[in-house]
Design a protein around this motif. Structure first.
Motif, PDB file in Angstrom:
ATOM      1  N   LEU A  13       0.845  -1.190   0.000  1.00  0.00           N
ATOM      2  CA  LEU A  13       0.000   0.000   0.000  1.00  0.00           C
ATOM      3  C   LEU A  13       0.882   1.243   0.000  1.00  0.00           C
ATOM      4  O   LEU A  13       1.703   1.425   0.901  1.00  0.00           O
ATOM      5  CB  LEU A  13      -0.899  -0.014   1.241  1.00  0.00           C
ATOM      6  N   LYS A  14       0.727   2.084  -1.016  1.00  0.00           N
ATOM      7  CA  LYS A  14       1.516   3.306  -1.115  1.00  0.00           C
ATOM      8  C   LYS A  14       0.572   4.504  -1.211  1.00  0.00           C
ATOM      9  O   LYS A  14      -0.271   4.565  -2.106  1.00  0.00           O
ATOM     10  CB  LYS A  14       2.430   3.259  -2.343  1.00  0.00           C
ATOM     11  N   ARG A  47       8.352   0.403   7.505  1.00  0.00           N
ATOM     12  CA  ARG A  47       7.487   0.529   6.325  1.00  0.00           C
ATOM     13  C   ARG A  47       7.511  -0.789   5.560  1.00  0.00           C
ATOM     14  O   ARG A  47       8.005  -0.874   4.439  1.00  0.00           O
ATOM     15  CB  ARG A  47       7.937   1.697   5.460  1.00  0.00           C
ATOM     16  N   VAL A  48       6.957  -1.815   6.199  1.00  0.00           N
ATOM     17  CA  VAL A  48       6.995  -3.162   5.656  1.00  0.00           C
ATOM     18  C   VAL A  48       5.845  -3.410   4.690  1.00  0.00           C
ATOM     19  O   VAL A  48       6.048  -3.856   3.563  1.00  0.00           O
ATOM     20  CB  VAL A  48       6.954  -4.199   6.805  1.00  0.00           C
ATOM     21  N   LEU A  49       4.645  -3.121   5.139  1.00  0.00           N
ATOM     22  CA  LEU A  49       3.466  -3.419   4.339  1.00  0.00           C
ATOM     23  C   LEU A  49       2.832  -2.180   3.730  1.00  0.00           C
ATOM     24  O   LEU A  49       1.902  -2.285   2.937  1.00  0.00           O
ATOM     25  CB  LEU A  49       2.436  -4.155   5.197  1.00  0.00           C
ATOM     26  N   LEU A  82       1.324   5.369  -6.937  1.00  0.00           N
ATOM     27  CA  LEU A  82       0.598   5.416  -5.674  1.00  0.00           C
ATOM     28  C   LEU A  82      -0.743   4.701  -5.786  1.00  0.00           C
ATOM     29  O   LEU A  82      -1.373   4.697  -6.837  1.00  0.00           O
ATOM     30  CB  LEU A  82       0.362   6.871  -5.261  1.00  0.00           C
ATOM     31  N   ASN A  83      -1.169   4.107  -4.669  1.00  0.00           N
ATOM     32  CA  ASN A  83      -2.491   3.477  -4.599  1.00  0.00           C
ATOM     33  C   ASN A  83      -3.585   4.492  -4.288  1.00  0.00           C
ATOM     34  O   ASN A  83      -4.722   4.340  -4.728  1.00  0.00           O
ATOM     35  CB  ASN A  83      -2.505   2.375  -3.546  1.00  0.00           C
ATOM     36  N   TYR A  84      -3.237   5.501  -3.493  1.00  0.00           N
ATOM     37  CA  TYR A  84      -4.179   6.566  -3.134  1.00  0.00           C
ATOM     38  C   TYR A  84      -3.402   7.867  -2.974  1.00  0.00           C
ATOM     39  O   TYR A  84      -2.229   7.858  -2.577  1.00  0.00           O
ATOM     40  CB  TYR A  84      -4.881   6.284  -1.802  1.00  0.00           C
ATOM     41  N   ILE A  85      -4.108   8.973  -3.233  1.00  0.00           N
ATOM     42  CA  ILE A  85      -3.594  10.297  -2.884  1.00  0.00           C
ATOM     43  C   ILE A  85      -4.618  10.928  -1.948  1.00  0.00           C
ATOM     44  O   ILE A  85      -5.804  11.019  -2.285  1.00  0.00           O
ATOM     45  CB  ILE A  85      -3.376  11.168  -4.127  1.00  0.00           C
ATOM     46  N   ILE A 184      -9.155   1.142   4.432  1.00  0.00           N
ATOM     47  CA  ILE A 184      -8.205   0.970   3.330  1.00  0.00           C
ATOM     48  C   ILE A 184      -7.171  -0.098   3.669  1.00  0.00           C
ATOM     49  O   ILE A 184      -6.820  -0.939   2.834  1.00  0.00           O
ATOM     50  CB  ILE A 184      -7.531   2.318   3.014  1.00  0.00           C
ATOM     51  N   VAL A 185      -6.690  -0.092   4.905  1.00  0.00           N
ATOM     52  CA  VAL A 185      -5.726  -1.107   5.343  1.00  0.00           C
ATOM     53  C   VAL A 185      -6.332  -2.504   5.242  1.00  0.00           C
ATOM     54  O   VAL A 185      -5.701  -3.451   4.758  1.00  0.00           O
ATOM     55  CB  VAL A 185      -5.266  -0.823   6.787  1.00  0.00           C
TER      56      VAL A 185
END
Length: 329
Positions: A13-14, A47-49, A82-85, A184-185
């Motif tokens: 997830l970015k 910042r693993v996942l 990116l997945n979301y902004i 989202i997570v």
């Protein structure tokens, strides 16, 4: 759940954050800390996942509404990475909360179908850029009227905490930012990651997109979410009064069930509660503005000042003009 080490894992997830001038620090902090704690075991902050950056057209410090400043950690990148902004807004009286380069970046992201999320008044920024069409925007009850005035052609609601679809999201702000981030997570990483974040944050459970904003019009005590939602809908429709059937339909019940619900939970009929909200708004307008009585009457759903005056006197024991005169001395 078994987590990979930070060195061997690619974040699933970015998220890129865009902070407006005078942004709300609490909303940003709740969102980003949910990501931080979901990304690694316990409180290690690796910042693993997940990974996140504060994006900006410059590296100048951005001052929040409480005065704390945050520095962007990255220039604008290819939005496709990116997945979301997430656009975090704040005070509405700030002129140009973001610069033209930021708006251009958000429009590039839209063109690449990267989901855009407005947190707190971040939805105002997206709407101003023409990026909230065909999306029902969730805004705080505090900002609902301002949103409707600025963007009368857009759908908005102030009873729910957040709304999230494939390409857009909106969130009332405050602690609901953690609820949206948890959703989202859960979708992008796992339920275990969500649970880790919530437990460390001391949050018993994440509220859903269907939970009601903690708003209690007229201090009416009630535990039924349907009633809470209806009261908020009434509160935002004091000018263009809507029918009891429409109110009932908004929460999926019949008019008969609506009337029974009000009598059981408040001791009032729906019509009495609705009129009480309209009179409460009228009284506030009388005391806080110099608007003519006919304008106030129209503002709270009456076609004539005479009819408005009779109902007001029956509610408060004196005509509206006398109340305003007494408070002026």
């Amino acid at each position: 759940m078994t987590y990979k080490s930070a060195s061997s894992a690619t974040p699933r997830l970015k998220i890129g954050f865009v902070l407006a001038r005078s942004f709300t620090l609490s909303a940003f902090a709740m969102f980003v800390d949910t990501l931080r704690l979901a990304s690694d075991e316990l409180d290690r902050s690796g910042r693993v996942l997940a990974d996140w950056q504060v994006l900006g057209s410059t590296r100048h410090l951005i001052k929040s509404s409480c005065g704390v400043e945050v520095a962007p950690t990255s220039d604008f990148v290819d939005p496709g990475q990116l997945n979301y902004i997430v656009v975090v807004g704040g005070l509405l009286n700030v002129e140009r909360p973001v610069d033209y380069d930021t708006i251009a970046f958000l429009k590039r992201a839209d063109a690449q179908k990267v989901p855009l999320i407005g947190v707190c008044t971040g939805s105002f920024i997206l709407a101003e850029a023409g990026l909230m069409k065909n999306h029902e925007t969730c805004v705080s009850w505090l900002h609902y009227q301002a949103f409707r005035e600025r963007f009368p052609d857009l759908l908005a609601r102030s009873d729910r905490l957040y709304h999230l679809d494939r390409t857009r999201g909106s969130c009332a702000g405050g602690s609901s930012a953690a609820d949206m981030a948890a959703s989202i997570v859960r979708q992008s990483i796992s339920k275990d990651a969500e649970r880790n974040a919530l437990e460390v944050l001391q949050i018993e459970r994440a509220r859903t997109a269907f939970d009601i904003q903690p708003r209690r019009p007229l201090d009416i005590e009630c535990s039924d979410d349907r009633l809470k939602s209806i009261l908020i809908v009434m509160e935002r429709h004091v000018e263009n009064v809507i029918s009891l059937k429409e109110l009932a339909d908004s929460v999926g019940i019949s008019r008969r069930q609506l009337e029974r619900l009000f009598h059981e939970k408040t001791g009032m009929s729906p019509g009495q509660a609705y009129m009480a909200l309209r009179m409460h708004r009228a009284r506030a307008l009388l005391l806080q503005s110099k608007a003519p009585l006919i304008e106030i009457a129209i503002e709270v759903g009456f076609e004539s000042a005479g009819r408005f005056g009779k109902v007001f006197k029956r509610t408060y024991g004196q005509p509206p003009g006398r109340l305003r005169g007494a408070m002026a001395h």
